[in-house]
Write a protein that holds these residues in place. Sequence first.
Motif, short mmCIF file in Angstrom:
data_model
loop_
_atom_site.label_atom_id
_atom_site.label_comp_id
_atom_site.label_asym_id
_atom_site.label_seq_id
_atom_site.Cartn_x
_atom_site.Cartn_y
_atom_site.Cartn_z
N LYS A 206 8.28 1.67 4.46
CA LYS A 206 10.21 1.56 5.02
C LYS A 206 10.76 1.75 3.75
O LYS A 206 10.24 0.06 2.71
CB LYS A 206 9.86 -0.16 6.04
CG LYS A 206 10.65 0.06 6.31
CD LYS A 206 11.12 -0.71 7.76
CE LYS A 206 12.24 -0.73 8.52
NZ LYS A 206 12.41 -1.98 9.78
N ASN A 207 11.26 2.48 3.76
CA ASN A 207 13.19 1.70 3.02
C ASN A 207 12.57 1.68 1.33
O ASN A 207 12.47 0.70 1.05
CB ASN A 207 13.44 0.38 3.11
CG ASN A 207 14.20 0.47 4.51
OD1 ASN A 207 15.40 1.78 5.02
ND2 ASN A 207 15.05 -0.45 4.92
N GLY A 208 11.15 2.88 0.97
CA GLY A 208 10.88 2.63 -0.79
C GLY A 208 9.64 2.17 0.10
O GLY A 208 9.14 1.67 -1.79
N THR A 209 9.19 0.77 0.47
CA THR A 209 8.66 0.37 0.13
C THR A 209 7.15 0.31 1.07
O THR A 209 7.54 0.99 1.74
CB THR A 209 8.67 -1.26 0.35
OG1 THR A 209 9.47 -2.00 -0.18
CG2 THR A 209 7.79 -2.60 0.20
N TYR A 210 5.96 0.63 0.28
CA TYR A 210 4.72 0.81 0.62
C TYR A 210 3.86 -0.79 1.18
O TYR A 210 3.81 -1.55 1.07
CB TYR A 210 4.17 1.96 0.00
CG TYR A 210 4.16 2.66 -0.34
CD1 TYR A 210 4.19 4.06 0.68
CD2 TYR A 210 5.02 2.97 -1.61
CE1 TYR A 210 5.06 4.95 0.21
CE2 TYR A 210 6.18 4.21 -1.35
CZ TYR A 210 5.69 5.11 -0.71
OH TYR A 210 6.44 6.65 -1.01
N PHE A 211 3.94 -0.30 2.51
CA PHE A 211 3.49 -1.98 3.27
C PHE A 211 1.16 -1.42 3.64
O PHE A 211 1.01 -0.29 4.21
CB PHE A 211 3.45 -2.20 4.65
CG PHE A 211 4.67 -2.60 3.74
CD1 PHE A 211 5.25 -3.42 4.08
CD2 PHE A 211 5.67 -1.48 4.45
CE1 PHE A 211 6.96 -3.92 3.91
CE2 PHE A 211 7.06 -1.75 4.41
CZ PHE A 211 7.49 -3.02 4.11
N LEU A 212 0.44 -2.12 3.30
CA LEU A 212 -0.79 -2.07 3.53
C LEU A 212 -1.37 -3.30 4.20
O LEU A 212 -1.09 -4.20 4.06
CB LEU A 212 -1.98 -1.94 2.11
CG LEU A 212 -3.39 -1.87 1.96
CD1 LEU A 212 -3.65 -0.46 2.59
CD2 LEU A 212 -4.45 -2.09 0.53
N TYR A 213 -1.78 -2.75 4.96
CA TYR A 213 -2.09 -4.06 6.28
C TYR A 213 -3.90 -3.94 6.58
O TYR A 213 -4.72 -2.54 6.47
CB TYR A 213 -1.58 -3.41 7.62
CG TYR A 213 -0.15 -3.23 7.78
CD1 TYR A 213 0.54 -4.26 8.08
CD2 TYR A 213 0.23 -2.04 7.78
CE1 TYR A 213 1.77 -4.25 8.35
CE2 TYR A 213 1.67 -2.09 7.68
CZ TYR A 213 2.18 -3.32 7.70
OH TYR A 213 3.71 -3.03 7.76
N PHE A 214 -4.95 -5.10 6.81
CA PHE A 214 -6.47 -4.70 6.55
C PHE A 214 -6.78 -6.04 7.19
O PHE A 214 -5.45 -7.01 6.72
CB PHE A 214 -6.54 -4.88 5.17
CG PHE A 214 -5.30 -6.06 4.30
CD1 PHE A 214 -4.55 -6.17 3.94
CD2 PHE A 214 -6.70 -6.58 3.72
CE1 PHE A 214 -3.72 -7.06 3.09
CE2 PHE A 214 -5.91 -8.32 3.07
CZ PHE A 214 -5.15 -8.37 3.01
N SER B 197 4.35 2.02 -4.89
CA SER B 197 3.85 3.19 -5.11
C SER B 197 2.82 3.31 -3.42
O SER B 197 2.15 2.41 -3.22
CB SER B 197 2.82 3.51 -5.92
OG SER B 197 1.97 3.84 -5.83
N PRO B 198 2.76 4.26 -3.39
CA PRO B 198 1.44 4.73 -1.79
C PRO B 198 0.34 4.25 -2.46
O PRO B 198 -0.73 4.27 -1.80
CB PRO B 198 1.44 6.62 -1.82
CG PRO B 198 2.92 6.66 -3.08
CD PRO B 198 3.13 6.07 -3.52
#
Length: 371
Positions: free
Chosen positions: A136-144, A162-163
Amino acid sequence: MKRLTGLALGAALVALATTAGCSGEHAAPAGDAASPATDRAKADPSRYLSQPLVTEIYTADPSAHVWDGKIYVYPSHDIDGPTPEDDLGAHFEMRDYRVLSMDSIGGKVTTHPVALDVKDVPWADKQMWAPDAARKNGTYFLYFPAKDKQGAFRIGVATSKSPTGPFQANPQPIKGSFSIDPAVFTDEDGKSYMIFGGIWGGQLQRNVTGSYDPDGSKTDLEAPDKPALAPKIAAMADDMMEFAEKPRDVLVLDASGKPILGGDTDRRFFEAAWMHKYQGRYYLSYSTGDTHYLVYATGTSPYGPFTYQGRILEPVEGWTSHHSIVEWDGRWWLFYADTQLSGTTRLRNVKVTELFYNKDGTIRTINPMLK
Ligand code: FUB
């Protein structure tokens, strides 16, 4: 892209897999006690519908996303730990995440360096299980999911520009999160939801009172004639770092509108929820765990209720079935995993195969084994 049938794609990937070291930037880390490269000769590749996407590390639970035309896969990174196998998955002792990427399906797969390590997550103790990611909006979120120091699964979030990471973890898990297998679905209006949960080792049944009960049931509600435990859903806050609401149950009903029961082990939710949208309908898919199917249900809202439709994937080799479904290049793809490389439940390898819809929107069942 040249159209590849499942078989042609399989053959292309066998060729890819048998070229030592071709599929990644990095060699298997020292922590990987068993090397897929030494094990892979054990299995006859022609028995399988598809071939492992990478062979230099073990991977499972693939959550695939298409960003800027490229395919990114967020898998669990399996390792060969010392803990004996049990029904609660203690043998899944993963410690970090590594992202896979490819420009095309059937093309070269890059295995990226460690994206997040458990030692860099202040609240987490062990067992970095199935992750997902969002942008979202250029930020990548890792959910774990990971177990905290009290042995309760919580869900964490980490961010990166970065993805492929590296990701920086929040010091606390998501407030109000519990259990495992987060999958974040973003609707066409830009609103995102996390669907999550899993029974048995996933601890959903130990969270029914609103807090974690370490002495709760080991398996499920132990009430086969009552509605099965449901996966959970919560809308994400605008910043994607917290839930915007208390998680709710996602109801899965049978064709007559009655909830699927706990004893209906061929159809009830176990773990590995995934949501996608096809021709305006929402598809909730999940694993039935101890009966080893990937199944799906459809509905008109991400919150459900969903009506059970059928199987997506027959049992793979290995105990777990965990997948994602993504559209790429106008076609639909099922990412999943089996144990072709190792023959061992705790050491899995991710794969991909094409998924086909019938005219009425139902999904054609896939058999992962050719013989
Ligand atoms: O990989 C560890 C766990 O096994 C996942 O979280 C589950 O979905 C199952 O695949």
